[in-house]
Write a protein that holds these residues in place. Structure first.
Motif, mmCIF file in Angstrom:
data_model
loop_
_atom_site.group_PDB
_atom_site.id
_atom_site.type_symbol
_atom_site.label_atom_id
_atom_site.label_comp_id
_atom_site.label_asym_id
_atom_site.label_seq_id
_atom_site.Cartn_x
_atom_site.Cartn_y
_atom_site.Cartn_z
ATOM 1 N N LEU A 1 16.389 -2.311 16.457
ATOM 2 C CA LEU A 1 15.152 -1.361 16.289
ATOM 3 C C LEU A 1 15.660 -0.714 14.878
ATOM 4 C CD1 LEU A 1 13.284 0.327 18.771
ATOM 5 C CD2 LEU A 1 12.407 -0.743 16.784
ATOM 6 N N LEU B 1 12.578 6.196 19.916
ATOM 7 C CA LEU B 1 13.506 4.939 20.548
ATOM 8 C C LEU B 1 13.023 4.661 21.845
ATOM 9 C CD1 LEU B 1 16.803 5.777 18.431
ATOM 10 C CD2 LEU B 1 15.136 3.456 18.045
ATOM 11 N N ASP C 1 19.580 -3.552 21.504
ATOM 12 C CA ASP C 1 18.000 -3.314 21.171
ATOM 13 C C ASP C 1 17.748 -2.156 20.423
ATOM 14 O OD1 ASP C 1 17.275 -5.552 22.920
ATOM 15 O OD2 ASP C 1 16.671 -4.421 24.731
ATOM 16 N N ILE C 2 18.768 -1.218 20.573
ATOM 17 C CA ILE C 2 18.744 -0.040 19.775
ATOM 18 C C ILE C 2 18.895 -0.245 18.389
ATOM 19 C CG2 ILE C 2 19.681 2.365 19.042
ATOM 20 C CD1 ILE C 2 19.737 2.784 22.484
ATOM 21 N N GLU D 1 9.772 3.338 22.573
ATOM 22 C CA GLU D 1 9.467 2.056 22.074
ATOM 23 C C GLU D 1 10.378 1.043 22.945
ATOM 24 O OE1 GLU D 1 8.154 1.633 18.859
ATOM 25 O OE2 GLU D 1 8.419 -0.382 18.769
ATOM 26 N N LEU D 2 11.514 1.502 23.353
ATOM 27 C CA LEU D 2 12.212 0.575 24.066
ATOM 28 C C LEU D 2 12.176 0.747 25.807
ATOM 29 C CD1 LEU D 2 15.283 0.722 22.123
ATOM 30 C CD2 LEU D 2 13.780 -1.216 22.316
ATOM 31 N N ALA E 1 18.261 7.138 26.384
ATOM 32 C CA ALA E 1 18.339 6.859 24.954
ATOM 33 C C ALA E 1 19.417 7.879 24.362
ATOM 34 C CB ALA E 1 17.236 6.949 24.264
ATOM 35 N N GLN F 1 20.746 -2.981 26.066
ATOM 36 C CA GLN F 1 19.728 -1.947 25.756
ATOM 37 C C GLN F 1 20.362 -1.286 24.314
ATOM 38 O OE1 GLN F 1 17.236 -0.099 28.148
ATOM 39 N NE2 GLN F 1 18.969 0.113 29.824
ATOM 40 N N ARG F 2 21.547 -1.366 24.274
ATOM 41 C CA ARG F 2 22.293 -0.810 22.878
ATOM 42 C C ARG F 2 22.049 -1.750 21.915
ATOM 43 N NH1 ARG F 2 26.626 1.927 26.519
ATOM 44 N NH2 ARG F 2 27.751 0.146 26.511
ATOM 45 N N HIS G 1 22.953 6.271 25.305
ATOM 46 C CA HIS G 1 23.517 5.274 24.660
ATOM 47 C C HIS G 1 23.580 5.426 23.216
ATOM 48 C CE1 HIS G 1 22.807 2.382 27.782
ATOM 49 N NE2 HIS G 1 21.556 2.514 27.915
#
Lengths: 116, 116
Positions: B28, B39, B24-25, B42-43, B50, B21-22, B53
């Motif tokens: 993005l 964020l 992914d952040i 979107e995720l 969020a 997930q991080r 992270h």
DNA sequence: CCATCATATTCCCATATCGGCATGTGACAA
DNA sequence: TTGTCACATGCCGATATGGGAATATGATGG
């Protein structure tokens, strides 16, 4: 069905290299294959410790084993680093931009000095 | 003094990007700064999720925050990836070699077939 | 078969980590 | 000031993880 209280175990290359000792093992293996005890001694860790880390590395495809007599020679499989390499590569342009920003900053400093 | 049952917490870039997930952040954020809620939505993660992270990413220098009104815009700091980039870079030559090995392997296969 | 060397596995403990949920906090508007 | 928006933090439960110690496994030599 059990309660999913944590994300599915991330047993991938990213996770494997998050451990400093595992990174050390991989770096050592750049010099060639090595038996477990060798690695353990060289890196100052216990034999079971080395075996456990090697198991993780093996499961994500970062090392290969070759049995030779009593020993098991572990060797690097750098191809397992491909996902990491590619992911990091996706930031290449930002990496350069940060230099640009630094450069701009330095230019600004120079200009400010000249204006004194 | 407590018993040290685990290695000192690895709060570095390697650890930070071990979480999908991080990653992914960060990906993005390549498109530009974003507020937390954006964020999260979107995720597909919760706002607190969020935020947590992002905290990790901030602590290891992978993102920067800029306060604008009520919002906090998070932006990429790709320079934080430098250690990872450099470490992986140390395996560049093996990366190529693995292709060579594959090639050799294929050649061997061809030869074996011809000998049938 | 028995002893031994090299390695893997298991058990246990302490701790780290993630997710959900509730709550705290700071800025802005009415 | 009060309400609200945007975000951070705290707490909790479930689980993952690393290290130590003991033990199991597997191959080899005698």
């Amino acid at each position: 069905m059990g309660v999913m209280a944590r994300a599915a175990t991330t047993s991938d290359a990213f996770n494997a290299i998050a451990e400093p000792q595992r990174r050390d093992i991989l770096m050592l293996l750049r010099a060639g294959e090595r038996p477990v005890t060798d690695l353990a001694q060289e890196l100052g860790m216990s034999q079971p410790g080395a075996s456990k880390h090697l198991r993780v590395l093996r499961e994500v495809g970062l090392v290969r084993v070759r049995e030779v007599g009593k020993q098991r020679l572990y060797g690097l499989d750098a191809d397992g680093l491909r996902p990491v390499r590619e992911w990091v590569g996706g930031f290449e342009r930002f990496w350069n931009e940060s230099f640009d920003r630094l450069d701009t900053y330095v230019q600004d400093l120079k200009q400010a000095r000249q204006e004194d």
